[in-house]
Motif scaffolding. Structure first.
Motif, PDB file in Angstrom:
ATOM      1  N   HIS A   6     100.560   8.444  71.569  1.00 23.03           N
ATOM      2  CA  HIS A   6      99.478   8.817  70.636  1.00 23.03           C
ATOM      3  C   HIS A   6      98.166   8.903  71.413  1.00 23.03           C
ATOM      4  O   HIS A   6      97.498   7.904  71.630  1.00 23.03           O
ATOM      5  CB  HIS A   6      99.405   7.758  69.523  1.00 23.03           C
ATOM      6  CG  HIS A   6      98.517   8.115  68.367  1.00 23.03           C
ATOM      7  ND1 HIS A   6      98.651   7.519  67.126  1.00 23.03           N
ATOM      8  CD2 HIS A   6      97.475   8.967  68.244  1.00 23.03           C
ATOM      9  CE1 HIS A   6      97.739   8.002  66.299  1.00 23.03           C
ATOM     10  NE2 HIS A   6      97.003   8.869  66.947  1.00 23.03           N
ATOM     11  N   HIS A  40      94.827  15.691  66.068  1.00 17.99           N
ATOM     12  CA  HIS A  40      94.824  15.865  64.617  1.00 17.99           C
ATOM     13  C   HIS A  40      95.051  17.342  64.303  1.00 17.99           C
ATOM     14  O   HIS A  40      94.208  18.189  64.645  1.00 17.99           O
ATOM     15  CB  HIS A  40      93.481  15.439  64.018  1.00 17.99           C
ATOM     16  CG  HIS A  40      93.129  13.992  64.253  1.00 17.99           C
ATOM     17  ND1 HIS A  40      93.683  12.969  63.522  1.00 17.99           N
ATOM     18  CD2 HIS A  40      92.275  13.407  65.122  1.00 17.99           C
ATOM     19  CE1 HIS A  40      93.175  11.807  63.930  1.00 17.99           C
ATOM     20  NE2 HIS A  40      92.322  12.039  64.900  1.00 17.99           N
ATOM     21  N   GLU A  88      99.110  14.839  65.528  1.00 18.93           N
ATOM     22  CA  GLU A  88      99.091  13.822  64.496  1.00 18.93           C
ATOM     23  C   GLU A  88      98.860  14.615  63.213  1.00 18.93           C
ATOM     24  O   GLU A  88      97.801  15.228  63.026  1.00 18.93           O
ATOM     25  CB  GLU A  88      97.968  12.803  64.728  1.00 18.93           C
ATOM     26  CG  GLU A  88      97.940  11.724  63.652  1.00 18.93           C
ATOM     27  CD  GLU A  88      96.903  10.633  63.900  1.00 18.93           C
ATOM     28  OE1 GLU A  88      95.971  10.838  64.702  1.00 18.93           O
ATOM     29  OE2 GLU A  88      97.024   9.559  63.260  1.00 18.93           O
ATOM     30  N   SER A 116     100.693  10.743  59.692  1.00 15.58           N
ATOM     31  CA  SER A 116      99.747   9.676  59.387  1.00 15.58           C
ATOM     32  C   SER A 116      99.054   9.891  58.058  1.00 15.58           C
ATOM     33  O   SER A 116      98.879  11.025  57.616  1.00 15.58           O
ATOM     34  CB  SER A 116      98.651   9.615  60.466  1.00 15.58           C
ATOM     35  OG  SER A 116      99.157   9.253  61.713  1.00 15.58           O
ATOM     36  N   HIS A 118      95.430   9.285  56.398  1.00 19.93           N
ATOM     37  CA  HIS A 118      94.007   8.932  56.469  1.00 19.93           C
ATOM     38  C   HIS A 118      93.321   9.205  55.137  1.00 19.93           C
ATOM     39  O   HIS A 118      92.293   8.619  54.840  1.00 19.93           O
ATOM     40  CB  HIS A 118      93.262   9.765  57.522  1.00 19.93           C
ATOM     41  CG  HIS A 118      93.818   9.708  58.905  1.00 19.93           C
ATOM     42  ND1 HIS A 118      94.710  10.623  59.384  1.00 19.93           N
ATOM     43  CD2 HIS A 118      93.602   8.837  59.915  1.00 19.93           C
ATOM     44  CE1 HIS A 118      95.030  10.325  60.641  1.00 19.93           C
ATOM     45  NE2 HIS A 118      94.376   9.253  60.986  1.00 19.93           N
ATOM     46  N   HIS A 175     100.242   4.532  62.333  1.00 27.56           N
ATOM     47  CA  HIS A 175      99.412   3.380  61.918  1.00 27.56           C
ATOM     48  C   HIS A 175      99.533   3.001  60.435  1.00 27.56           C
ATOM     49  O   HIS A 175      98.598   3.191  59.651  1.00 27.56           O
ATOM     50  CB  HIS A 175      97.953   3.616  62.292  1.00 27.56           C
ATOM     51  CG  HIS A 175      97.347   4.946  61.914  1.00 27.56           C
ATOM     52  ND1 HIS A 175      97.326   5.431  60.626  1.00 27.56           N
ATOM     53  CD2 HIS A 175      96.720   5.879  62.660  1.00 27.56           C
ATOM     54  CE1 HIS A 175      96.710   6.594  60.603  1.00 27.56           C
ATOM     55  NE2 HIS A 175      96.341   6.896  61.837  1.00 27.56           N
ATOM     56  N   ASP A 247      96.158   5.693  70.704  1.00 27.54           N
ATOM     57  CA  ASP A 247      95.213   6.389  69.821  1.00 27.54           C
ATOM     58  C   ASP A 247      93.886   6.622  70.539  1.00 27.54           C
ATOM     59  O   ASP A 247      92.816   6.600  69.927  1.00 27.54           O
ATOM     60  CB  ASP A 247      95.003   5.582  68.528  1.00 27.54           C
ATOM     61  CG  ASP A 247      94.672   6.451  67.329  1.00 27.54           C
ATOM     62  OD1 ASP A 247      94.301   7.629  67.518  1.00 27.54           O
ATOM     63  OD2 ASP A 247      94.767   5.936  66.197  1.00 27.54           O
TER      64      ASP A 247
END
Ligand code: ZN
Ligand code: FE
Length: 265
Positions: A6, A40, A88, A116, A118, A175, A247
């Motif tokens: 990541h 991202h 991601e 992920s 968010h 995460h 990350d």
């Protein structure tokens, strides 16, 4: 086999301009044999980025450059390190079709990816859960309690695990406790172990792996990896593959949390 699964890049608008070459050289110097660039992915065209800075993901116009630049670096460094190109990918409740279309289009061109959460949907509005303590405080006010924000985070992570995002759906869940990012300022007021356990069981059932993410260790209001060590240990016991993820949004973060996370495990 030391992998960092990541890593962000200069294509991240909330990151740094540290060049890809430097990430790679630094990764080699830390003894990584494999790394994944997981920028991202561009957000769906008709999804308005709820982060106040509107800087959550890479620009779709840069996607080709991103893929091509990493493709050429893979070749350049092929004798020194295995480099994966990927994303991601955000799971956004209500935008599953857009996300599936994106993955159908680009899935065959990537080697690795993380799914992920968010963004949380609440009463037809979206919020970015990890943007800032101020923003988190506004969410708490809107939701009514910290616990409700936590519950919505875990509910959305579970949805992401069960979502049909097509054959290129990422197999690694990002995460899973990102909602802990500001926990020292916003303690949840309840024990969320059962929520985390439910997520681990769902990951196990699906045969997915877990992003064992060091970013939280460097955040003063968090102070632990995502997920925390106790949960990572249970995940291991369940046979869920844990993949270290720094990350990193800058070169100096390439090893963040690593010693703490792998010392006694
Ligand atoms: Zn980022
Ligand atoms: Fe993330």
């Amino acid at each position: 086999m030391k992998k960092n699964g990541h890593i962000h890049t200069p294509y991240c608008p909330h990151g740094t301009r540290d060049p890809l070459d430097q990430y790679i050289k630094e990764a080699i110097s830390h003894g990584f044999s494999e790394i994944s660039f997981t920028e991202h992915a561009p957000l769906p065209a008709n999804f308005s980025d709820p982060a106040p800075g509107q800087d959550s993901s890479m620009d779709i116009n840069e996607l080709e450059n991103y893929l091509q630049e990493i493709e050429s670096l893979k070749k350049k460094y092929k004798d020194n390190i295995k480099i994966n190109v990927g994303f991601e990918v955000d799971f956004i409740e209500g935008f599953e079709n857009d996300t599936r279309e994106f993955l159908d289009t680009y899935g065959k061109r990537i080697d690795d990816a993380i799914l992920s959460v968010h963004f949380l949907k609440f009463e037809n509005e979206y919020d970015c859960v990890d943007y800032s303590p101020q923003n988190f405080a506004e969410m708490v006010k809107k939701y009514g309690s910290i616990e409700k924000v936590y519950k919505n985070y875990y509910r959305t992570v579970l949805m992401s695990i069960h979502a049909d995002l097509g054959i290129y759906k990422p197999k690694r869940i990002g995460h899973i406790t990102l909602v802990h990012k500001f926990q020292k300022k916003f303690p949840p007021g309840y024990n969320d172990e059962a929520d985390i356990m439910e997520i681990l069981k769902a990951i196990k059932d699906k045969g997915y792996s877990l992003d064992f993410n060091g970013a939280g260790t460097a955040k003063p209001l968090c102070g632990e990896p995502y997920p925390p060590l106790w949960a990572a240990n249970i995940a291991s016991t369940l046979g869920i593959p844990l993949v270290y993820g720094s990350d990193a949004h800058q070169v100096k973060e390439l090893l963040q949390g690593y010693d703490l996370m792998f010392r006694k495990r």
